[in-house]
Design a protein around this motif. Structure first.
Motif, short mmCIF file in Angstrom:
data_model
loop_
_atom_site.label_atom_id
_atom_site.label_comp_id
_atom_site.label_asym_id
_atom_site.label_seq_id
_atom_site.Cartn_x
_atom_site.Cartn_y
_atom_site.Cartn_z
N GLU A 95 6.37 -6.96 13.27
CA GLU A 95 5.00 -6.44 13.14
C GLU A 95 4.61 -5.72 14.43
OE1 GLU A 95 2.29 -6.08 10.97
OE2 GLU A 95 1.43 -5.21 12.79
N LYS A 96 4.18 -4.48 14.31
CA LYS A 96 3.89 -3.71 15.53
C LYS A 96 2.62 -4.17 16.23
CE LYS A 96 1.37 0.29 13.79
NZ LYS A 96 1.36 1.71 13.56
N TYR A 133 -12.95 -8.25 -0.95
CA TYR A 133 -13.02 -8.56 -2.38
C TYR A 133 -11.62 -8.91 -2.87
CZ TYR A 133 -17.43 -5.98 -2.06
OH TYR A 133 -18.68 -5.55 -1.71
N PRO A 138 -3.12 -0.51 -3.93
CA PRO A 138 -4.22 -0.17 -3.03
C PRO A 138 -5.08 -1.34 -2.59
CG PRO A 138 -4.78 0.39 -5.28
CD PRO A 138 -3.41 -0.21 -5.32
N GLY A 175 6.36 -5.16 8.79
CA GLY A 175 4.93 -5.18 8.50
C GLY A 175 4.45 -6.54 8.04
N SER A 212 -3.04 -7.05 10.65
CA SER A 212 -3.84 -6.17 11.53
C SER A 212 -4.67 -5.14 10.75
CB SER A 212 -2.94 -5.48 12.55
OG SER A 212 -2.08 -4.59 11.89
N THR A 213 -4.18 -4.66 9.60
CA THR A 213 -4.96 -3.65 8.87
C THR A 213 -6.30 -4.24 8.45
OG1 THR A 213 -2.97 -2.57 8.05
CG2 THR A 213 -4.98 -2.16 6.81
N ASP A 250 0.83 -1.21 0.00
CA ASP A 250 0.00 0.00 0.00
C ASP A 250 0.87 1.26 0.00
OD1 ASP A 250 -2.47 1.00 -0.10
OD2 ASP A 250 -3.10 0.42 1.91
N VAL A 257 -5.35 -5.82 -1.70
CA VAL A 257 -4.57 -6.94 -1.19
C VAL A 257 -3.83 -7.68 -2.32
CG1 VAL A 257 -4.80 -9.21 -0.10
CG2 VAL A 257 -6.01 -7.23 0.85
N VAL A 297 9.00 -1.11 14.74
CA VAL A 297 10.29 -0.59 14.25
C VAL A 297 10.28 0.93 14.38
CG1 VAL A 297 11.72 -0.31 12.19
CG2 VAL A 297 10.64 -2.51 12.69
N LYS A 300 -16.66 -7.14 7.54
CA LYS A 300 -16.27 -6.58 6.23
C LYS A 300 -15.86 -7.72 5.28
CE LYS A 300 -14.36 -3.60 3.19
NZ LYS A 300 -14.37 -4.39 1.99
N ALA A 311 -0.40 -8.03 3.77
CA ALA A 311 -0.40 -8.86 2.57
C ALA A 311 0.94 -8.81 1.83
CB ALA A 311 -1.53 -8.38 1.65
N ALA A 312 1.49 -7.60 1.67
CA ALA A 312 2.73 -7.44 0.90
C ALA A 312 3.91 -8.07 1.63
CB ALA A 312 2.98 -5.96 0.66
C1 LIG Z 1 -12.06 0.48 4.40
C2 LIG Z 1 -11.13 -0.37 3.57
C3 LIG Z 1 -11.66 -1.45 2.86
C4 LIG Z 1 -10.81 -2.25 2.08
N1 LIG Z 1 -11.34 -3.30 1.40
C5 LIG Z 1 -10.55 -4.06 0.62
C6 LIG Z 1 -11.08 -5.17 -0.10
O1 LIG Z 1 -12.25 -5.47 -0.02
N2 LIG Z 1 -10.23 -5.89 -0.90
C7 LIG Z 1 -8.92 -5.58 -0.99
O2 LIG Z 1 -8.19 -6.26 -1.73
N3 LIG Z 1 -8.37 -4.55 -0.31
C8 LIG Z 1 -9.14 -3.78 0.49
N4 LIG Z 1 -8.61 -2.74 1.19
C9 LIG Z 1 -7.19 -2.42 1.02
C10 LIG Z 1 -6.24 -3.36 1.81
O3 LIG Z 1 -6.55 -3.30 3.17
C11 LIG Z 1 -4.81 -2.94 1.58
O4 LIG Z 1 -4.58 -2.84 0.20
C12 LIG Z 1 -3.81 -3.95 2.10
O5 LIG Z 1 -4.04 -4.15 3.46
C13 LIG Z 1 -2.39 -3.45 1.87
O6 LIG Z 1 -1.48 -4.40 2.34
P1 LIG Z 1 -0.03 -3.98 2.87
O7 LIG Z 1 0.66 -5.23 3.23
O8 LIG Z 1 0.64 -3.11 1.91
O9 LIG Z 1 -0.27 -3.08 4.16
P2 LIG Z 1 -1.08 -3.39 5.49
O10 LIG Z 1 -2.06 -4.49 5.28
O11 LIG Z 1 -1.56 -2.08 5.96
O12 LIG Z 1 0.04 -3.97 6.48
C14 LIG Z 1 1.00 -3.15 7.07
C15 LIG Z 1 1.42 -3.75 8.40
O13 LIG Z 1 2.56 -3.04 8.86
C16 LIG Z 1 2.45 -2.87 10.27
N5 LIG Z 1 3.29 -1.75 10.67
C17 LIG Z 1 3.07 -0.42 10.40
N6 LIG Z 1 4.06 0.32 10.91
C18 LIG Z 1 4.92 -0.54 11.53
C19 LIG Z 1 6.14 -0.38 12.26
N7 LIG Z 1 6.67 0.81 12.49
N8 LIG Z 1 6.75 -1.48 12.75
C20 LIG Z 1 6.23 -2.72 12.54
N9 LIG Z 1 5.08 -2.94 11.87
C21 LIG Z 1 4.44 -1.85 11.36
C22 LIG Z 1 0.96 -2.63 10.48
O14 LIG Z 1 0.59 -2.92 11.81
C23 LIG Z 1 0.35 -3.59 9.46
O15 LIG Z 1 0.08 -4.85 10.03
C24 LIG Z 1 -9.42 -1.95 2.01
C25 LIG Z 1 -8.89 -0.89 2.74
C26 LIG Z 1 -9.73 -0.10 3.52
C27 LIG Z 1 -9.15 1.05 4.29
#
Ligand SMILES: Cc1cc2nc3c(=O)[nH]c(=O)nc-3n(C[C@H](O)[C@H](O)[C@H](O)COP(=O)(O)OP(=O)(O)OC[C@H]3O[C@@H](n4cnc5c(N)ncnc54)[C@H](O)[C@@H]3O)c2cc1C
Ligand code: SF4
Ligand code: SF4
Length: 680
Positions: A86-87, A104, A29, A63, A92-93, A24, A31, A147, A101, A66-67
């Motif tokens: 992971e904090k 998709y 944007p 973190g 957790s997001t 993200d 998963v 971190v 929820k 998903a990524a």
């Molecule tokens: C309201 C809403 C609805 C959504 N619905 C969908 C959907 O239906 N389908 C879909 O595909 N996507 C959906 N998304 C988007 C999806 O949530 C994100 O695209 C996805 O979570 C991104 O993954 P990521 O791994 O990049 O980041 P994240 O999932 O945000 O993971 C980041 C992780 O890093 C951790 N972190 C942050 N800072 C630190 C630190 N300093 N030290 C250690 N750990 C840290 C956080 O705790 C978190 O666990 C939605 C988002 C929102 C806001």
């Protein structure tokens, strides 16, 4: 602010050597796309040899979303020593999204790559499958480990420091922390008191309480609706209406009794049991400040990562280079003896080579840039997104540039005259033959090309110019809105090609839209000068005023506003500064299109489904700064009656949930009925 990103290259490398950014935070944007980036980065890193020094890890992943998880699982399965910090908790997001929820799995045409499972399901089930995958793999994940900083030793080994004083060493660090940093704060007195919170976890905990929710987005409205079942709830929002709330949430808010909404209101302080709002004291047992989140700027700074909007010396140097380049190109193009200082008297001669003047080489350069960067744009938005609309759009821009703004004025016009393809009469008319430059008016309409009316009214140029400006353009606008700007126009062509890589930097927000009125000023100036020139041509009046005004218009509008300033600003404000703020034709088309929309005959609109997840990608990439997401959330048609949309379709292309599509505008009544029906 939450949409500001770190500066990274195509391989996800940040400005800090050995540190990568994915998910993200790097612009994925949803998963599936976040997982894809994790997998791609792991594949890149696996090409390197595994030679982490001493007890260091090959990679630390920050973190467990998903990524990060998909990247870590791949590296771990292929024999690399990795650890995930992971904090909070795994996933957790997603786990913190509203209760029940549904997740998709868009975009549907992309397959899931990697070892992390992804199924469309309710959020808790998705997170449960992730936890099982991690536990089954033996991957080391340290939960509740935040971190805070990153340092590097002389040998290039990175040390990741965690809150509480721990540290981990690694050769590579992968930042996958998502884009939601810390919650935004109001910055008022008492905001750190225990009864004021910036997140709502469990609504059931509150019963019979007086609660103030501050904010005007989906999370504020959802919280208020959930709390209202057992509490007395007041929403305080500084705006006059909810702009970024889904239709579904608005309906639920309307149908939930017991919520008082205060628009245009301001919370100025919190004291125990009291919220000070609009100069009055409101009794308050709990307050939730839900006004969005800040981009994790401080965190990225602590890792030494540069953000895309940061002004370092390279950016200043680029600005200086762009100013000099742009000024030189246009300053010399003024013609022999009229060049700008310091080129006066020698520039035009110096830059004329191969027996051709600089104006010819300028056209060659322009066409080359549109072609090279047009092919790049076609790949970025067309082939990479499998979007035929964008492939055709870029082909059209390149085609129009080659045919109408290069081959015809520079070569074909002369051939047409020499071979009498235009008929004997025209080929021997000096008014026609000596005015090859007017062939730009085949496509450029008044007032962008405001020489349209000059000359004998029976002249072919004048007849075509009038037809183009007042018949062809309005018909085009009726069916296609302002697509002229993004399919045909040479000015828009350079912006959409050379300026494309900076499109996300287009000024956004209400102020930025307010300034769009400047093109009304240019339009009025163009109209007045045209009247003066025509009067001069027909009646020989206002001769000196008309000529003076023309000289000034050419200098201010045709040189500085079209050429020098906007092109120098491409890397800082995107490519559409001229088109959006100063082009009088763009304004005229917008008025035509708005009138067609009002009279319900327009065929141009962007419609939305109810699947918007508020990721903001559409708004980020709109080169004319439209907040597309606010239309999508409300499922309101975006037209030229309510925006200055130029129909590039990039918002439709980037939307990962396929929410947006071009359509005929629906009447406001049908829009409301549609939204209500979709919630049933
Ligand atoms: C309201 C809403 C609805 C959504 N619905 C969908 C959907 O239906 N389908 C879909 O595909 N996507 C959906 N998304 C988007 C999806 O949530 C994100 O695209 C996805 O979570 C991104 O993954 P990521 O791994 O990049 O980041 P994240 O999932 O945000 O993971 C980041 C992780 O890093 C951790 N972190 C942050 N800072 C630190 C630190 N300093 N030290 C250690 N750990 C840290 C956080 O705790 C978190 O666990 C939605 C988002 C929102 C806001
Ligand atoms: S709203 Fe969409 S189609 Fe219109 S200009 Fe912005 S990105 Fe292009
Ligand atoms: S409409 Fe915009 S904000 Fe909504 S999901 Fe699509 S790109 Fe994201």
């Amino acid at each position: 602010m939450a949409n500001v990103r770190p500066a990274i290259d195509d391989q996800f490398a940040s400005s800090q050597p050995g540190v990568y950014v994915i998910g993200d935070l790097a612009g994925s944007p949803v998963v599936k796309l976040a997982m894809e980036q994790g997998f791609d980065l792991a594949s890149n890193l696996l090409r390197e040899s595994a030679e982490a020094p001493g007890g260091a890890y090959d990679a630390v992943i920050i973190g467990a979303g998903a990524a990060g998880l998909n990247c870590a699982l791949e590296l771990h399965a292929r024999g690399r020593r990795v650890v995930v910090l992971e904090k909070d908790r795994i996933g957790s997001t997603v786990a913190n999204l509203p209760e029940g929820k549904w997740i998709y799995t868009e975009p549907e045409d992309r397959t899931v790559r990697g070892r992390l499972p992804l199924v469309a399901a309710v959020k808790d089930d998705v997170v449960a499958t992730w936890r099982r995958a991690v536990e089954g793999s033996g991957l080391e994940v340290r939960e509740l480990t935040t971190v805070v900083r990153l340092t590097r030793d002389r040998g290039g080994v990175l040390t990741v420091e965690t809150a509480g004083g721990g540290s981990v060493q690694a050769r590579r660090v992968i930042v996958a922390t998502g884009k939601f940093g810390s919650p935004s704060k109001l910055g008022v007195q008492g905001e750190d008191l225990p009864f004021v919170q910036h997140r709502l976890f469990q609504t059931k905990k509150y019963d019979g309480d007086r609660i103030v929710v501050v904010g005007g987005g989906n999370s504020a409205v959802e919280a208020a609706v959930a709390l209202a079942a057992q509490n007395q709830v007041t929403i305080s929002y500084r705006g006059a209406a909810f702009q970024r709330v889904t239709k579904e949430n608005l309906r639920r808010l309307r149908e939930t009794p017991g919520i008082e909404v205060r628009f245009n209101s301001k919370v100025t302080a919190f004291r125990p049991g009291v919220c000070e709002m609009d100069g009055r004291e409101q009794p308050c047992d709990h307050a939730f400040v839900l006004i969005g989140s800040e981009a994790p700027r401080d965190f990225l700074k602590a890792l030494g990562i540069r953000l895309e909007d940061e002004w370092d010396w390279k950016r200043w140097a680029l600005l200086a280079a762009m100013c000099v380049l742009s000024y030189t190109i246009y300053g010399v193009k003024q013609g022999e003896g009229h060049e700008f200082w310091p080129y006066t008297g020698w520039g035009a001669h110096f830059f004329a080579f191969g027996g051709r003047p600089w104006s010819f080489w300028y056209t060659v350069l322009y066409t080359a840039l549109v072609t090279i960067f047009g092919i790049r744009g076609m790949k970025r938005w067309g082939f990479d997104h499998k979007d035929k609309f964008q492939i055709w759009r870029y082909a059209s821009l390149i085609g129009f540039q080659w045919i109408f703004f290069f081959l015809i004025p520079e070569f074909l016009f002369q051939s047409a005259v020499a071979n009498q393809w235009v008929g004997e009469r025209l080929a021997s008319d000096p008014n026609f033959v000596n005015n090859a430059w007017r062939s730009y008016g085949i496509i450029y309409a008044w007032p962008l090309f405001f020489y349209t009316f000059l000359g004998n009214p029976a002249d072919i140029w004048v007849i075509w110019g009038v037809l183009l400006s007042f018949v062809v353009i309005p018909v085009l606008v009726l069916f296609q809105g302002k697509r002229y700007c993004t399919w045909m126009c040479g000015c828009g062509g350079l912006a959409e090609t050379l300026g494309d890589r900076w499109r996300h930097l287009a000024p956004k927000g209400r102020q930025a839209i307010w300034w769009e009125r400047m093109n009304v000023v240019v339009l009025v100036a163009a109209a007045l000068i045209t009247v003066a020139l025509v009067a001069h041509d027909l009646f020989r009046t206002w001769q000196s005023s008309a000529q003076h005004a023309l000289v000034w218009y050419k200098l201010i509008v045709d040189t500085w506003l079209v050429g020098i300033i906007p092109i120098a600003l491409y890397p800082f404000f995107g490519g559409k500064i001229w088109c959006r703020y100063w082009c009088p034709l763009a304004k005229m088309m917008e008025w035509f299109s708005a009138a067609f929309t009002r009279f319900r005959v327009s065929r141009f609109a962007i419609a939305s489904t109810d699947k918007c997840i508020a990721c903001g990608e559409c708004s980020r990439y709109c080169q004319v700064g439209i907040d597309v997401m606010s239309f999508a959330l409300k499922q309101e048609d975006l037209t030229n009656g309510n925006s200055s949309c130029i129909g590039c379709g990039i918002c439709v292309t980037v939307c990962p949930m396929d929410v947006l599509s071009f359509a005929r505008p629906r009447s406001p009544l049908v829009q409301i009925q549609g939204a209500v029906a979709s919630t049933r």
